[in-house]
Design an enzyme around this catalytic site. Structure first.
Site, short mmCIF file in Angstrom:
data_model
loop_
_atom_site.label_atom_id
_atom_site.label_comp_id
_atom_site.label_asym_id
_atom_site.label_seq_id
_atom_site.Cartn_x
_atom_site.Cartn_y
_atom_site.Cartn_z
N GLY A 59 39.98 47.92 32.67
CA GLY A 59 40.80 48.00 34.02
C GLY A 59 40.53 49.40 34.55
O GLY A 59 41.15 49.70 35.57
N TRP A 61 37.78 50.33 36.49
CA TRP A 61 37.25 50.29 37.75
C TRP A 61 38.25 49.63 38.84
O TRP A 61 38.41 50.14 39.80
CB TRP A 61 36.17 49.37 37.62
CG TRP A 61 34.80 49.69 37.25
CD1 TRP A 61 34.81 50.91 36.54
CD2 TRP A 61 33.53 49.39 37.60
NE1 TRP A 61 33.43 51.22 36.11
CE2 TRP A 61 32.55 50.28 36.95
CE3 TRP A 61 32.80 48.43 38.30
CZ2 TRP A 61 31.19 50.20 36.95
CZ3 TRP A 61 31.56 48.13 38.43
CH2 TRP A 61 30.81 49.09 37.66
N ASP A 79 39.00 39.11 33.42
CA ASP A 79 38.40 39.22 32.32
C ASP A 79 38.80 38.24 31.18
O ASP A 79 39.74 37.45 31.36
CB ASP A 79 38.37 40.79 31.70
CG ASP A 79 37.45 40.86 30.80
OD1 ASP A 79 37.17 40.48 29.70
OD2 ASP A 79 36.46 42.01 31.28
N ASP A 95 37.58 32.93 31.91
CA ASP A 95 36.19 33.11 31.83
C ASP A 95 35.33 32.99 33.26
O ASP A 95 35.70 31.77 33.80
CB ASP A 95 35.62 31.98 30.70
CG ASP A 95 34.09 32.32 30.40
OD1 ASP A 95 33.55 33.13 31.11
OD2 ASP A 95 33.63 31.58 29.74
N ASP A 120 30.94 44.65 35.84
CA ASP A 120 30.70 45.68 34.94
C ASP A 120 30.78 45.00 33.40
O ASP A 120 30.93 45.59 32.36
CB ASP A 120 31.64 47.03 34.75
CG ASP A 120 30.98 47.90 33.83
OD1 ASP A 120 29.91 47.97 33.64
OD2 ASP A 120 31.79 48.74 33.64
N LYS A 160 25.95 45.29 36.71
CA LYS A 160 25.29 45.99 35.59
C LYS A 160 24.42 45.05 35.09
O LYS A 160 24.61 43.93 34.92
CB LYS A 160 26.21 46.50 34.71
CG LYS A 160 25.57 46.89 33.55
CD LYS A 160 26.69 47.91 32.41
CE LYS A 160 27.48 46.63 31.91
NZ LYS A 160 28.33 47.46 30.74
#
Length: 833
Positions: A59, A61, A79, A95, A120, A160
């Site tokens: 958490g 970000w 998440d 998911d 990320d 990312k």
């Protein structure tokens, strides 16, 4: 004592960002990655009211987004693992690859769209690098799929990814959906890590999206490798290319051989030259016994095929030439004769129909080409007008196109050389067939293709466009460049040269001819726009002839003098020797008058001595005094010359060289006149574009030699000009001088009053005047010099005045003293400049 436990430093994770995250209260060091990305790409988080963070655990970000986003912003974090709650952030466990996550996001978002989507996430790594990199790329594609569904138009997506073979495929997908895609690696990301971050800005939000664009099977599909480029290996053998993809399965050898005859019979010789190391010669081969007799089969050739990997481009070309000669000798390159196809002759109707179809096709292509060019021109003009570059010129160009297909064109007549005949004659308006055949624009062959006619029209159109563009260029340049405006003003103010005396009789005849010609032309049936243009150009040409026979402005100013009032305009065609001598006497007399004006008696005597000559110089029809008028005019002319002589300045090295040569007698006026006749004097500039003439002016001049003395004189002159003080300094000096003069005038008045006082003695008057003079001439008070004393050694901790120091002093330490000296040195240096 027990051992002190120390936390394991895994790959340098416990760096400064780890401790900074602890101090700032962030949950992970990765928070500084998004902070640095946000600062680099325009602070997009500060402008985002809805932010989605995919793979948000733990958490960090989301914490950064809650701190930077505006108040009451919607921040959602998701998440696969649970997260602790955070203020102003909505978090849930799901998911991102499932439909459940997509439905929950819709429930929280309602009708809103996200301004920024962050990702990320990374898979659990540790199996194999190829598997981990593919899983990360697959996860990134799923995150992009969610971003495409929830992003607003112009939104931002930050993700990312790992450096792998799928990186370029992902970048290509990003570029299809976003206008700007950039890869970056923030300083907070460790150098040993393979992660990089891609920032995608300005989401396009297409209405229809190809589902294959977000399908992992389609995006990451393994494409078969193309044929290996052996040409680069053969023709650029110096450039070594590594086999980054590995070697073929089953081929574990680096050395390969094959027969020379197999190479000769192969259809792909370049590939064989790149793959094999050696060509083996079979002496028993029948073909080899034949090609062995070729002159190309030399010892050098046999040495080259022993080791192909050390050869250069020249050697490979020699081998290919040998192969070509060998194949020609053996007859391998002979083409099979194709059976001739008998062509049945066309009937007359079929031939006419074929020609008609060909002409129609050419006409269609020509119309299509013209239409495309017009559209391109309009698009360019629209863009230029939007950028405020030029004024619209389409109207003029379209108007010029109207008269292009006229029957008579004066430009064509000018090309054929008949324009002079048209100007002389009165009713000649039709060309002969021989004259028509001179120029292709008039003589149109019926069998000529349509493309030739189109090219001529295109050339005329291009010429008009270039002229319009050049005029616009000059207007824009004159608006922004003052020097160019001054140059144009000088060129427009230049006076014409004198071309002789005007002939009134010939002018009247020309006017009558022009009038008759115009009247006849008005009565004709030709009323096209080109005819009007032709008439205007003919009249302009006739008027130019009239102007050529008239005086220029300088000549009119010269002959407007009262001296020439009585001179008859009609000069005889053939003058005798006496006439020429009398004219010479008049010139000599006027020259003497300019240099040294004569008295009235001498002038009258000179005039009386010339009474016998046939040439009448002056007719004194008026009763006024000519001599007084002449003297006054000469004085006015002389004062005008003196006034303008002050403006003459020799500013260039060439001018100074010429002045030196004239002053020393190395050149005369005759030499200067002779130098005026050169290869550029009579260059034909008629019918040339204006932009070409302007450009040629820079090069159509002679480079005159210069001398060292002239260069030094100009250099000294410029040095003297540069040595003058600037305007500010000169004004200050002038003000100071003005104040001094004012004080002196005031002193004179006071001294006069003192001197006029009769009650005082001469001694008292002298003392008071001397006192006034001392007040005026007294110098300004100088500031007392301050002595700097360093507080060190015997002066350390000293209270009171140091020994041997008089006047004002200042106690300083060593550092302050050095600083003061440095400041003085810098000030002195700037003062010198």
């Amino acid at each position: 004592m027990g051992k002190k436990t120390q936390k394991k430093n895994s790959k340098g994770r416990l760096d400064k960002y780890y401790y900074l995250a602890k101090e700032k209260g962030y949950r992970a060091r990765s928070s500084f990655k998004i902070i640095q990305i946000n600062e680099k790409y325009g602070h997009f988080l500060e402008k985002s009211k809805v932010v989605i963070d995919l793979c948000a655990a733990p958490g960090s970000w989301c914490q950064v987004a809650s701190n930077l986003c505006p108040v009451n912003s919607l921040i959602i974090g998701v998440d696969i693992v649970p997260m602790k709650t955070m203020p102003n952030v909505i978090t849930f466990q799901s998911d991102i690859t499932t439909e459940d996550c997509r439905s929950k996001l819709r429930g929280y978002m309602k009708t809103w769209k996200a301004d920024t989507v962050l990702h990320d996430g990374a898979p659990n790594v540790g199996l194999s690098w190829a598997q981990d990199a593919f899983t990360q790329s697959h996860l990134t594609l799923q995150a992009l799929k969610l971003a495409v569904e929830n992003l607003v138009v112009g939104g931002t997506f930050v993700t990312k990814i790992f450096r792998s073979k799928d990186y370029n495929k992902l970048i290509w997908v990003f570029q299809q959906l976003f206008e700007k895609v950039e890869a970056t690696k923030p300083p907070a990301s460790r150098n040993v890590s393979a992660e990089i971050f891609v920032v995608c800005k300005n989401f396009k939000a297409p209405k229809k999206l190809d589902p294959r664009l977000l399908d992992p099977k389609e995006v990451f599909e393994e494409l078969p490798d193309g044929p290996q480029n052996m040409e680069a290996k053969v023709f650029n053998p110096e450039k070594k290319v590594r086999k980054r993809g590995g070697y073929e399965e089953g081929d574990y050898l680096l050395y390969h051989e094959t027969g020379l005859m197999d190479f000769m019979k192969s259809e792909d010789p370049i590939t064989m030259l790149g793959e094999y190391n050696k060509f083996i010669v079979d002496e028993e081969d029948h073909d080899w016994k034949i090609v062995k007799k070729l002159k190309q089969t030399t010892k050098e050739f046999l040495a080259c095929i022993e080791d192909l990997k050390v050869l250069g481009r020249k050697d490979f070309k020699m081998i290919l030439k040998w192969r070509k000669a060998a194949r020609e000798l053996l007859g391998l390159d002979e083409e099979e004769e194709k059976p001739e196809i008998e062509e049945t002759p066309l009937t007359e109707e079929e031939q006419i129909e074929k020609e008609l179809n060909t002409l129609q096709e050419k006409q269609r292509l020509s119309v299509k080409r013209e239409k495309r060019k017009k559209n391109e021109m309009k698009q360019k003009e629209i863009v230029r007008m939007q950028l405020n570059m030029i004024n619209p010129v389409d109207i003029g160009i379209e108007a010029a196109e109207l008269g292009r297909e006229s029957i008579f064109n004066l430009k064509t007549a000018e090309k054929t050389g008949i324009l002079d005949k048209l100007a002389k004659g009165k009713r000649r308006m039709i060309f002969d067939q021989n004259e028509l055949a001179i120029d292709n624009d008039i003589h149109i062959d019926e069998n000529a293709p349509l493309d030739d006619r189109d090219e001529l029209a295109e050339a005329d159109e291009l010429e008009s466009q270039l002229d319009a563009m050049y005029s616009n260029y000059k207007e824009r340049k004159s608006e922004r460049d003052a020097k160019f405006r001054a140059k144009q003003a000088r060129e427009s103010s230049e006076a014409d040269n004198w071309n002789g005396f005007e002939d009134k009789q010939s002018d009247e005849e020309n006017e009558e001819e022009t009038k008759d010609y115009v009247d006849d032309d008005d009565n004709s049936d030709l009323s096209d726009s080109d005819d009007d243009e032709a008439i205007n150009q003919l009249i302009a040409k006739l008027k130019s002839r009239e102007n050529s026979s008239k005086l220029s402005s300088k000549a009119r100013a010269l002959f407007s003098d009262s001296l020439f009032e009585g001179v008859e305009p009609d000069l005889p065609g053939k003058a005798d020797l006496a006439d020429s001598e009398s004219v010479g006497d008049v010139k000599q007399l006027t020259k003497k008058r300019k240099l040294n004006p004569l008295p009235a008696e001498q002038i009258s005597e000179a005039e009386s001595s010339d009474e016998d000559s046939d040439f009448e110089i002056v007719a004194n029809n008026e009763d006024g005094d000519v001599d007084s008028e002449y003297d006054s005019e000469e004085e006015a002319k002389r004062t005008k010359q003196e006034k303008h002589s002050k403006d003459i300045d020799i500013a260039t090295v060439e001018a100074m060289t010429l002045a030196h040569q004239l002053a020393l007698g190395h050149k005369t006026k005759h030499d200067l006149i002779e130098e005026g006749f050169n290869r550029y004097s009579f260059r034909d500039m008629e019918n040339l574009p204006e932009w070409f003439v302007e450009e040629e002016k820079q090069h159509s001049k002679i480079n005159k030699p210069i001398t060292k003395e002239a260069a030094m004189a100009i250099k000294d002159k410029l040095k003297a000009l540069n040595a003058r003080p600037i305007k500010k300094v000169a004004e200050a000096k002038a003000r100071k001088k003005h104040r001094a003069v004012a004080r002196l005038e005031k002193l004179k008045k006071k001294a006069g009053l003192i001197n006029d006082d009769s009650d005082k003695s001469e001694k008292d008057k002298a003392e008071e005047i001397a006192k006034l003079m001392r007040k005026v001439t007294k110098k300004a008070k100088q500031k007392p010099k301050v002595t700097v004393v360093v507080a060190s050694g015997k002066n350390r901790g000293l209270s009171g005045r140091p020994k041997g120091v008089k006047g004002k002093y200042k106690m300083v330490d060593g550092v302050l003293k050095n600083e003061q000296r440095a400041l003085k040195r810098i000030a002195k240096k700037h003062h010198k400049k």
